[in-house]
Design an enzyme around this catalytic site. Structure first.
Site, mmCIF file in Angstrom:
data_model
loop_
_atom_site.group_PDB
_atom_site.id
_atom_site.type_symbol
_atom_site.label_atom_id
_atom_site.label_comp_id
_atom_site.label_asym_id
_atom_site.label_seq_id
_atom_site.Cartn_x
_atom_site.Cartn_y
_atom_site.Cartn_z
ATOM 1 N N LYS A 117 0.828 -1.215 0.000
ATOM 2 C CA LYS A 117 0.000 0.000 0.000
ATOM 3 C C LYS A 117 0.855 1.254 0.000
ATOM 4 O O LYS A 117 0.454 2.273 -0.558
ATOM 5 C CB LYS A 117 -1.005 -0.006 1.150
ATOM 6 N N LYS A 199 -3.027 -10.189 -6.393
ATOM 7 C CA LYS A 199 -4.295 -10.470 -5.706
ATOM 8 C C LYS A 199 -5.441 -9.652 -6.310
ATOM 9 O O LYS A 199 -5.241 -8.475 -6.636
ATOM 10 C CB LYS A 199 -4.105 -10.075 -4.233
ATOM 11 N N LYS A 202 -10.477 -4.884 -4.551
ATOM 12 C CA LYS A 202 -11.567 -3.987 -4.921
ATOM 13 C C LYS A 202 -11.091 -2.574 -5.209
ATOM 14 O O LYS A 202 -11.801 -1.786 -5.827
ATOM 15 C CB LYS A 202 -12.662 -4.001 -3.849
HETATM 16 P P1 ATP Z 1 -8.539 -3.148 -0.612
HETATM 17 O O1 ATP Z 1 -8.497 -3.301 -2.103
HETATM 18 O O2 ATP Z 1 -9.319 -1.962 -0.148
HETATM 19 O O3 ATP Z 1 -7.193 -3.283 0.041
HETATM 20 P P2 ATP Z 1 -9.399 -5.870 -0.405
HETATM 21 O O4 ATP Z 1 -10.196 -6.141 -1.648
HETATM 22 O O5 ATP Z 1 -8.031 -6.428 -0.324
HETATM 23 O O6 ATP Z 1 -9.401 -4.332 -0.096
HETATM 24 P P3 ATP Z 1 -10.269 -6.242 2.363
HETATM 25 O O7 ATP Z 1 -11.393 -5.467 2.872
HETATM 26 O O8 ATP Z 1 -8.913 -5.773 2.739
HETATM 27 O O9 ATP Z 1 -10.303 -6.391 0.776
HETATM 28 O O10 ATP Z 1 -10.450 -7.771 2.765
HETATM 29 C C1 ATP Z 1 -11.600 -8.341 3.368
HETATM 30 C C2 ATP Z 1 -11.435 -9.833 3.438
HETATM 31 O O11 ATP Z 1 -11.373 -10.388 2.113
HETATM 32 C C3 ATP Z 1 -10.125 -10.290 4.109
HETATM 33 O O12 ATP Z 1 -10.383 -11.421 4.909
HETATM 34 C C4 ATP Z 1 -9.226 -10.657 2.973
HETATM 35 O O13 ATP Z 1 -8.275 -11.631 3.321
HETATM 36 C C5 ATP Z 1 -10.224 -11.196 1.961
HETATM 37 N N1 ATP Z 1 -9.725 -11.007 0.604
HETATM 38 C C6 ATP Z 1 -9.454 -9.821 0.001
HETATM 39 N N2 ATP Z 1 -9.036 -10.016 -1.256
HETATM 40 C C7 ATP Z 1 -9.017 -11.369 -1.460
HETATM 41 C C8 ATP Z 1 -8.677 -12.196 -2.574
HETATM 42 N N3 ATP Z 1 -8.270 -11.672 -3.698
HETATM 43 N N4 ATP Z 1 -8.799 -13.531 -2.425
HETATM 44 C C9 ATP Z 1 -9.238 -14.077 -1.261
HETATM 45 N N5 ATP Z 1 -9.564 -13.347 -0.181
HETATM 46 C C10 ATP Z 1 -9.463 -12.009 -0.267
#
Ligand code: ATP
Ligand code: LTN
Length: 334
Positions: A117, A199, A202
């Site tokens: 980040k 990964k 969102k």
């Molecule tokens: P951001 O893009 O804002 O960093 P994010 O999409 O990574 O957000 P988070 O809110 O940080 O999502 O994650 C919420 C939950 O979803 C966490 O338990 C995280 O491990 C899971 N998660 C996020 N992205 C993935 C992914 N690509 N595959 C599996 N699990 C995920």
């Protein structure tokens, strides 16, 4: 003799930073609902975490309503579980400060989410982004959680949480439950459709890299058709086939089928057919969630009633832990 065993507690949170992706769903949200009968579940929108990255106020507010309604639509039953907003329970900030003082600079420096980040937001590498894992540790430890359902990317933060808990327990006396992660076998790491070495996230700038839970059916199929794959044209799980491995992982998470079963199902078929099948299956999984979401999101008064009731329930649990922590440290706690 009948024994009434106390249910173990589960805690998890999601950042309301946009519309959830199928990564969030298969990695975490799907498990949230599945765990409700066996455990006492506490879930929340991590809106304090969200501001480690700059948020536009109107957008943040909307994202909180939307994420809450979407999480409910994924199957949370408020008669069984708690679902609250992190910013409405002040103990999170309070315990986070305390845990900052039991966490080493070196430990935080090793966190890969911080490194990723800060590379992405080089103009805003704020202290909150750095100490974020202490707030996450507070989220978990406040509720004395036994289990934390998360995607694989959060394993490192959970490990740090365990270390902080053990350290605090060692300095004083047992205070915090040391939690274990619940990481799904399928879907723990859904990758970007545009770059399957990254990964799915969102907050990615490329909307074609992710499928959101609210994407319409034709958008879902279109995005899967565009997904980056390879030129072998054979649906099989193998090293170096990141794109296909990812699509197989998603299909497996959506259907429960094993990799071998998927290989057999698509033997002799091209990537085109496979991509459409993945798209249609995912669209089928999301359809009932979208329907439920539309109903909930249209009723903001109901959502606000849920915010208030659930914050109160969470506060009741969190307050007890903070009070115990203050006593152990030596603060005057009347
Ligand atoms: P951001 O893009 O804002 O960093 P994010 O999409 O990574 O957000 P988070 O809110 O940080 O999502 O994650 C919420 C939950 O979803 C966490 O338990 C995280 O491990 C899971 N998660 C996020 N992205 C993935 C992914 N690509 N595959 C599996 N699990 C995920
Ligand atoms: N750090 C997590 C979100 C999060 C969380 C938590 C997950 C905040 N607090 C407590 C589990 C338990 C993330 O970025 N995905």
């Amino acid at each position: 003799m009948e024994t009434t065993e106390k249910k173990k507690r589960v805690l998890s949170m999601v950042q309301p930073t946009g519309t959830f992706t199928i990564g969030n769903y298969f990695g975490a949200l799907k498990n949230f609902a599945a765990l409700q009968d066996e455990y006492e579940c506490v879930y929340a929108m991590a809106d304090l975490h969200a501001i480690t990255v700059r948020q536009e106020p109107k957008q943040l507010r909307e994202n909180v309503y939307k994420s809450y309604a979407l999480t409910l639509a994924c199957g949370i039953d408020l008669d069984k579980s708690i679902l609250f907003l992190q910013s409405q329970v002040p103990e999170h900030s309070q315990l986070a400060w305390i845990l900052n003082c039991y966490t080493q600079f070196g430990e935080l420096s090793r966190m890969t989410q911080f490194k990723d980040k800060s590379a992405k937001h080089a103009d805003n590498i704020n202290a909150g982004l750095f100490t974020y894992p202490c707030l996450m540790a507070a989220d978990i430890l406040l509720y004395q959680a036994d289990y934390v359902p998360i995607g694989a990317d959060q394993k490192q933060h959970l490990e740090l949480t365990r270390n902080i808990a053990e350290r605090f327990n060692g300095v004083y006396s047992p205070t915090f439950t040391v939690p274990d992660g619940i990481i799904p076998k399928n879907g723990a790491r859904v990758m970007s459709l545009a770059d399957p070495t990254k990964k799915m996230s969102k907050s990615d700038d490329n909307v074609n890299s992710f499928i959101t839970l609210l994407d319409p059916r034709d958008t879902i199929i279109k995005k899967f058709k565009r997904a980056v794959t390879d030129s072998e044209a054979c649906v099989r799980f193998a090293e170096g086939k990141d794109g296909i491995n990812n699509l197989m992982g998603i299909y497996s998470a959506a259907t429960g089928k094993t990799m071998e079963e998927i290989e057999a199902e698509f033997a002799g078929k091209g990537y085109g057919d496979f991509k459409v099948a993945v798209g249609e299956t995912v669209a089928d999984v999301l359809a009932p969630i979208q329907e439920k979401f539309a109903e909930l999101y249209a009723d903001k008064k109901y959502l606000e009633k849920c915010f208030a009731e659930n914050a109160e329930k969470a506060h009741y649990i969190a307050r007890k832990t903070v009070s115990k922590v203050m006593r152990k440290i030596g603060y005057i706690n009347l």
